[in-house]
Design an enzyme around this catalytic site. Structure first.
Site, PDB file in Angstrom:
ATOM      1  N   PRO A  58      27.299 -16.419  -0.401  1.00 36.36           N
ATOM      2  CG  PRO A  58      28.697 -14.354   0.578  1.00 36.36           C
ATOM      3  CD  PRO A  58      27.626 -15.117  -0.607  1.00 36.36           C
ATOM      4  CD  GLU A  59      23.053 -21.088   0.521  1.00 34.78           C
ATOM      5  OE1 GLU A  59      22.974 -21.624   0.786  1.00 34.78           O
ATOM      6  OE2 GLU A  59      23.883 -21.435  -0.536  1.00 34.78           O
ATOM      7  CE  LYS A 114      20.334 -16.525   0.776  1.00 32.88           C
ATOM      8  NZ  LYS A 114      20.365 -17.552  -0.479  1.00 32.88           N
ATOM      9  NE  ARG A 155      21.775 -21.389  -7.543  1.00 30.37           N
ATOM     10  CZ  ARG A 155      21.665 -20.786  -6.564  1.00 30.37           C
ATOM     11  NH1 ARG A 155      20.422 -19.340  -6.362  1.00 30.37           N
ATOM     12  NH2 ARG A 155      22.633 -20.650  -6.002  1.00 30.37           N
TER      13      ARG A 155
END
Length: 267
Positions: free
Chosen positions: A2-3, A58, A257
């Site tokens: 979740p961002e 976040k 990433r």
């Protein structure tokens, strides 16, 4: 993971659903997530009312009468409000039970999430103290980005994913913002011009706000991660076709990433 948009949507949902509720008890089934769950949590929350639900990067911040509950969803975590009792599943680690019988349940298969508690100023908490400006506020601008990039020996994608530089820009939206700005993700951050920094600050805000407005890419009600590839220009489309020029997209890894970009459109 979740961002920022997903966390913001969760914040709005919780603000709607639990503000004003009083805590009856806290049930901790997994005392250690990414960090140990504070042993004093039940005593601290019992009988307290949730006053507000806020966000920093976040992190979800639940303001209670005696302090703040700090929640990070990690890679796979989500918070779900149960209106009727349900038996906990294998990965249901923490329940906050309210006096009206509803339950706020924290589910996290990989246990990378965090639940913390503080009675001090949030700015002083170790999890929050070093976080940079919020990207959707006036504190984040092209001028700011230009200034902080001058002395950073890092590629631009990793710069904007650094929480100390800007709060909450994760892998998905870093890919998308850089594509819209026409900037290669593997460029040295210090090589960006002032104009490019201005453009990038705008596209970061755009992709985050659009995702929030569209309901994001994450089904926060059920907690299931459901991404919509057609909504993305580059993320998850390695070796696909550029939506702008029709050329082939390239996929590389930066900071471990996945990173996708168009070598024609992004310079």
């Amino acid at each position: 993971m979740p961002e920022l948009p997903e966390v913001e949507l969760t914040r709005r949902r919780l603000e709607r659903d639990i503000t004003g509720k009083q805590v009856q008890q806290v049930l901790v089934r997994a005392p250690k997530l990414r960090l140990p769950v504070p042993p004093e949590l039940e005593e601290a929350l019992k009988g307290r009312t949730v006053r507000a639900v806020e966000r920093r990067g976040k992190y979800l911040l639940l303001e209670c009468e005696a302090g703040w509950l700090i929640v990070h969803l990690g890679m796979t975590g989500f918070l779900r409000l149960l209106h009727t009792p349900q038996l906990p599943g294998k990965h249901d680690h923490v329940d906050i039970v309210f006096t009206d019988g509803s339950v706020l349940r924290f589910h996290d298969p990989r246990k990378f999430g965090t639940i913390a508690w503080t009675t001090d100023s949030l700015d002083k908490h170790p999890l929050l103290a070093g976080i940079g400006p919020e990207p959707l506020t006036a504190a984040f601008s092209g001028a700011y980005l230009f200034r902080v990039s001058r002395t950073r020996r890092v590629v631009v994608k990793l710069l904007i994913m650094n929480m100390a530089i800007v709060a909450g820009v994760g892998n998905i939206y870093a890919n998308e913002a850089l594509f819209r700005a026409g900037i290669r993700p593997d460029r040295a951050a210090s090589s960006l011009s002032r104009t490019e920094c201005e453009r990038l600050a705008v596209t970061i805000r755009e992709v985050l706000q659009e995702s929030i407005d569209l309901g994001s890419t994450y089904r926060v009600e059920e907690g299931t991660v459901t991404y919509h590839p057609l909504a993305f220009d580059v993320y998850g489309r390695g070796h696909g076709t550029c939506t702008s020029c029709g050329g082939a997209l390239e996929a590389v890894r930066l900071g471990n990433r996945s990173t996708v970009f168009c070598p024609r459109c992004q310079q």
